[in-house]
Design an enzyme around this catalytic site. Sequence first.
Site, PDB file in Angstrom:
ATOM      1  N   LYS A  35      29.763  42.582  42.675  1.00 20.89           N
ATOM      2  CA  LYS A  35      29.191  43.395  43.305  1.00 20.89           C
ATOM      3  C   LYS A  35      27.676  42.915  43.635  1.00 20.89           C
ATOM      4  O   LYS A  35      27.205  43.060  42.578  1.00 20.89           O
ATOM      5  CB  LYS A  35      29.300  44.745  42.948  1.00 20.89           C
ATOM      6  CG  LYS A  35      28.707  45.821  43.696  1.00 20.89           C
ATOM      7  CD  LYS A  35      28.795  47.146  43.393  1.00 20.89           C
ATOM      8  CE  LYS A  35      28.263  48.213  44.054  1.00 20.89           C
ATOM      9  NZ  LYS A  35      28.719  48.372  45.477  1.00 20.89           N
ATOM     10  N   ASP A  66      31.582  59.259  43.471  1.00 21.86           N
ATOM     11  CA  ASP A  66      32.203  58.794  44.721  1.00 21.86           C
ATOM     12  C   ASP A  66      33.556  58.644  44.342  1.00 21.86           C
ATOM     13  O   ASP A  66      34.427  57.565  44.812  1.00 21.86           O
ATOM     14  CB  ASP A  66      31.432  57.579  44.963  1.00 21.86           C
ATOM     15  CG  ASP A  66      31.585  57.268  46.577  1.00 21.86           C
ATOM     16  OD1 ASP A  66      32.021  58.243  47.162  1.00 21.86           O
ATOM     17  OD2 ASP A  66      31.263  55.937  46.998  1.00 21.86           O
TER      18      ASP A  66
END
Length: 197
Positions: A7, A97
């Site tokens: 990421k 999230d």
Amino acid sequence: MCPVAIKKINLQGVSNMQDIVSEIIVMKRNRSPHVVNYLDSYLVCKELWLVMEYMDGGTLYDAINETQMCKDETAIVSWECLQGLDYLHSNHVVHRDLKSLNILLRTDGSVKLGQYILGQAQFLIATKGIPELQQSELLSPLLRHFLSCCLQTDEARRWSAQELLQHPFVTSAKPTSSLAPLVILVNNWKEKTGMRQ
């Protein structure tokens, strides 16, 4: 050598680098078979590269957009997600999230929570409320009850992950290996249509 996922975080415009460092420390400390595990990080030019465990089956988002999951498959995914949430909560970490894009799958059927630190979805729930279930009449009464326990806006009435793990909808979940055919089907479809990343 095992494959990994990376990421990349653009550090330009990041106002508080200490927050990112603190969050990496939290990820490093919280290793579990139910969350995508952090492996390492590197500073490359003006990007921070987070090296994470690789999940070869894609996301739950792919699965629910390309197939219609049955009740048993939904129960397995719910059970596995609750295991991850219970682990994080027991370590005083809140997943900020939780959505289908952040639930990752493997071709062996395993399910893990990802992106549990670097996100902010609670704002949407607080400002827009809980989304309405579409075609709720097609859901079993047991699944509807399970969802109502999950989606209480009043925190005092909302069941914890630990309580939800006792709900009959998930206690009867089959082994994760039962998900493998679904994950493989979705991956094959993505390869045929050129959508595989």
